[in-house]
Design an enzyme around this catalytic site. Structure first.
Site, short mmCIF file in Angstrom:
data_model
loop_
_atom_site.label_atom_id
_atom_site.label_comp_id
_atom_site.label_asym_id
_atom_site.label_seq_id
_atom_site.Cartn_x
_atom_site.Cartn_y
_atom_site.Cartn_z
N ARG A 193 46.41 112.69 56.04
CA ARG A 193 47.26 111.89 55.15
C ARG A 193 46.43 111.13 54.13
NH1 ARG A 193 47.70 112.08 60.12
NH2 ARG A 193 49.55 112.83 61.23
N LYS A 235 62.31 113.02 53.58
CA LYS A 235 62.41 112.04 54.67
C LYS A 235 61.69 110.73 54.33
CE LYS A 235 61.33 109.88 58.54
NZ LYS A 235 60.25 108.90 58.73
N PRO A 252 67.42 108.91 56.27
CA PRO A 252 66.24 109.67 56.67
C PRO A 252 66.48 110.46 57.96
CG PRO A 252 65.89 107.31 56.97
CD PRO A 252 67.16 107.46 56.22
N ASP A 254 64.55 112.39 60.69
CA ASP A 254 63.28 112.75 61.35
C ASP A 254 63.61 113.55 62.60
OD1 ASP A 254 64.31 110.68 62.96
OD2 ASP A 254 62.33 110.37 63.78
#
Length: 307
Positions: A193, A235, A252, A254
DNA sequence: AACCAGGACACAA
DNA sequence: TTGTGTCATGGT
């Protein structure tokens, strides 16, 4: 604090300390506000339970929150001014009962709202929220908390804290992160990330995207702009729209919410993710984002071994 | 000890 | 448009 004492015109030290203490403490009258559920429900990642209260950082302030008989008691390390910043962050003036009344009257929502009574949505800083959720992908909440803590320690500014507390740091600005190296960020355990966060912070620091302008956009336009950032898909964008900008219909989805939707609304049927997304946009009403947060927290609190 | 976690992305079919 | 592999890291 010490400097402010010295420069004040108090006649006695005791009076001075009392007045300073008053400026660092306030009560927000409200009911149906479960701090514990709210602060552990995966929207904010910098709060820790200590001595029956919750301590964390908002903007550049250390904050301690406790539930009192009259509402939420807030304490800060430096004077809180008019407290509008904290009132807005907590959304204490939101009428929760009215929101819950808009939810579909079905068994899953009844179970979730009963089990998670007092769960609220917050209104967080857009950049902190965005950066945190760029770091959130395929990470457990405990790990997100660790990554964010390391990021703040290494790149944030030290804050005033009461005596005896661990040092605390502000959430680093996009400008600060933009000057970091990928290796420096990876040292915060964020793995793959790191390049996403680095590139996103450089785009924002460079003015390619003005986060402050998005609040005036439609939800679709704001979402589209957010998704131009690296590491931001549907998301993550919806999390920021819901938790920072207050777009109540952002939903969102998930892995937990996906599991909840399949199990609770489409049992033993194969349903395409796109169709589920369409379902969420119509079924849960004008506060669907709130409904989503109840489903998410309910699933996590009542996680079962059967998957 | 495998399996999974508040996913996004490039690439294939 | 929908499906698959890949990307770090560590909790359960």
């Amino acid at each position: 604090m010490v400097a402010s004492f010295a420069s004040s015109s108090c006649l006695s030290a005791a009076t001075c300390i009392e007045e300073a203490s008053a400026r660092c403490r306030t009560v927000f009258p409200c009911r149906d506000y479960d701090l514990s559920a709210t602060l552990t429900s995966g929207q904010a990642f910098r709060w820790n339970c200590r001595d029956a209260g919750w301590e964390g950082v908002i903007d550049a302030r250390w904050v301690r929150l406790t539930s009192g008989a009259d509402g939420i008691v807030a304490e800060t390390a430096s004077p809180g001014g008019d407290w509008a910043w904290l009132k807005g962050w907590l959304r204490v003036e939101e009428n929760l009962a009215e929101i819950l009344a808009t939810f579909p009257d079905d068994q899953p929502m009844r179970a979730a709202t009963t089990a998670c009574r007092g769960l609220r949505l917050l209104r967080q800083d857009p950049w902190e929220c965005l950066a945190s959720f760029i770091l959130s992908s395929t990470k457990q909440i405990v790990q997100i908390r660790q990554i964010v803590a390391l990021l703040c320690e290494r790149f944030g500014e030290p804050l005033d804290v009461p005596p005896g507390r661990e040092p605390q740091y502000s959430f680093p600005t996009p400008e600060r992160i933009a000057t970091a190296t990928e290796a420096g960020l990876r040292a915060c355990k964020m793995g793959f990330r790191a390049p996403y966060l680095l590139a996103a912070s450089r785009m924002i620091a460079g003015g390619e995207l003005d986060l402050g302008a998005l609040s005036a956009f439609s939800i679709a336009d704001a979402r589209a702009r957010l998704m131009e950032l690296p590491g931001v898909g549907r998301k993550v964008a919806d999390c920021v729209l819901l938790f920072a900008y207050g777009f109540q219909e952002a939903f969102p989805v998930d892995v937990w919410v996906m599991k909840a939707l399949r199990r609770l609304y489409f049992p033993r049927r194969r349903v395409a993710p796109k169709r589920l997304q369409r379902f969420t946009a119509t079924y849960f009403g004008p506060y669907s984002g709130y409904a989503q947060q109840y489903l998410f927290h309910y699933m996590r609190v009542h996680r079962r071994a059967d998957d």
